[in-house]
Design a protein around this motif. Structure first.
Motif, PDB file in Angstrom:
ATOM      1  N   ASN A 251      45.212  34.961  -5.653  1.00 21.00           N
ATOM      2  CA  ASN A 251      45.035  34.522  -7.030  1.00 21.00           C
ATOM      3  C   ASN A 251      45.913  33.310  -7.338  1.00 21.00           C
TER       4      ASN A 251
ATOM      5  N   ILE B 159      36.377  39.661 -10.766  1.00 22.48           N
ATOM      6  CA  ILE B 159      37.476  39.245 -11.633  1.00 22.48           C
ATOM      7  C   ILE B 159      37.231  39.837 -13.016  1.00 22.48           C
TER       8      ILE B 159
ATOM      9  N   ASP C 138      41.822  41.417 -10.332  1.00 24.63           N
ATOM     10  CA  ASP C 138      41.109  40.552  -9.382  1.00 24.63           C
ATOM     11  C   ASP C 138      41.011  41.349  -8.096  1.00 24.63           C
TER      12      ASP C 138
END
Ligand code: ADP
Length: 228
Positions: free
Chosen positions: A2, A215, A225
């Motif tokens: 991420n 997500i 996520d």
């Protein structure tokens, strides 16, 4: 991963989108790699549509930055937005076909706008209509087609220009289960040819069937996520 990848085709850095005092997205940081298949999910009002709109410059960013294939959306000159938009194919829940143009013309518009010569354009449009199983309906007009057929044309229109990224906003939201499956299969084929896919949906069944990265947004914030 991420926000940490170096080669993301979509790189979002601390993006906030506000409408007056209302925050539709809050400090969102996200990295999407080439050829990922990604769902953006969350309840109504979570910011899913806003996120897609920011990517194709359907809305301006309030704070933060977005890089698409290395192009910085905040700094992009107006005369290059068309070039940026050509990196995307877009599918909407309500298809957004032009009712007064026939199926062939609806799909051909994208290539005309890109200045493609007639002979190549005709070949490409025929080929993509064959792919979505609609070659026999070239001369039909959208109002005479079922929702499933219209969405297949919308997929054809979205992919005919060979975009890098396919954005879909609730693409199966108005379809019966069988048509939804056909549309998902067409999107997967685009992904199978190397394309990057982002689908905004709250349809858990669609996510379960397709798998991939999911997500989760809530009130404009990234809350999870994960990869299914
Ligand atoms: P989702 O697609 O997840 O349902 P949206 O991105 O459409 O969510 O909306 C996120 C939030 O931003 C919502 O609270 C919505 O009311 C607000 N919003 C979206 N577009 C606008 C707009 N044009 N003007 C004002 N508020 C907006």
């Amino acid at each position: 991963m991420n926000g940490a990848g170096q080669n993301g085709i979509i790189r979002i850095f601390h993006v906030t989108k506000s409408y007056g005092s209302k925050h539709a997205l809050v400090d969102l940081t996200l990295d999407i790699q080439k050829n990922e298949f990604v769902f953006i999910t969350g309840p109504s009002g979570a910011g899913k549509t806003t996120l897609l709109k920011l990517l194709y410059i359907g809305e301006t960013i309030s704070e933060g930055q977005i890089l698409i294939d290395g192009m910085n959306l905040v700094r992009i000159p107006r005369n290059r937005t068309a070039l940026l938009r050509r990196k995307f194919g877009i599918i909407f829940q309500d298809y957004k076909l032009i009712p007064k143009k026939n199926v062939f013309e609806n799909v051909a518009l994208v290539l005309e706008a890109a200045g493609m010569k007639t002979r190549l354009l005709q070949k490409k449009v025929k080929s993509v209509l064959r792919t979505v199983g609609m070659e026999d309906r070239s001369l039909a007009y959208p109002p005479g087609l079922s929702g499933g057929e219209q969405q297949r044309i919308a997929v054809a229109r979205a992919v005919v220009g060979d975009p890098l990224i396919l954005l879909a906003d609730e693409p199966t939201g108005s379809l019966d289960a069988e048509s939804a499956e056909i549309v998902l299969d067409l999107i997967k084929r685009f992904h199978g040819r190397g394309g990057t896919v982002l689908i905004a949906t709250h349809d858990k069944e669609l996510i379960r069937k397709a798998g991939g990265r999911v997500i989760h947004l809530n009130r404009g914030c990234l809350i999870r996520d994960e990869t299914k």
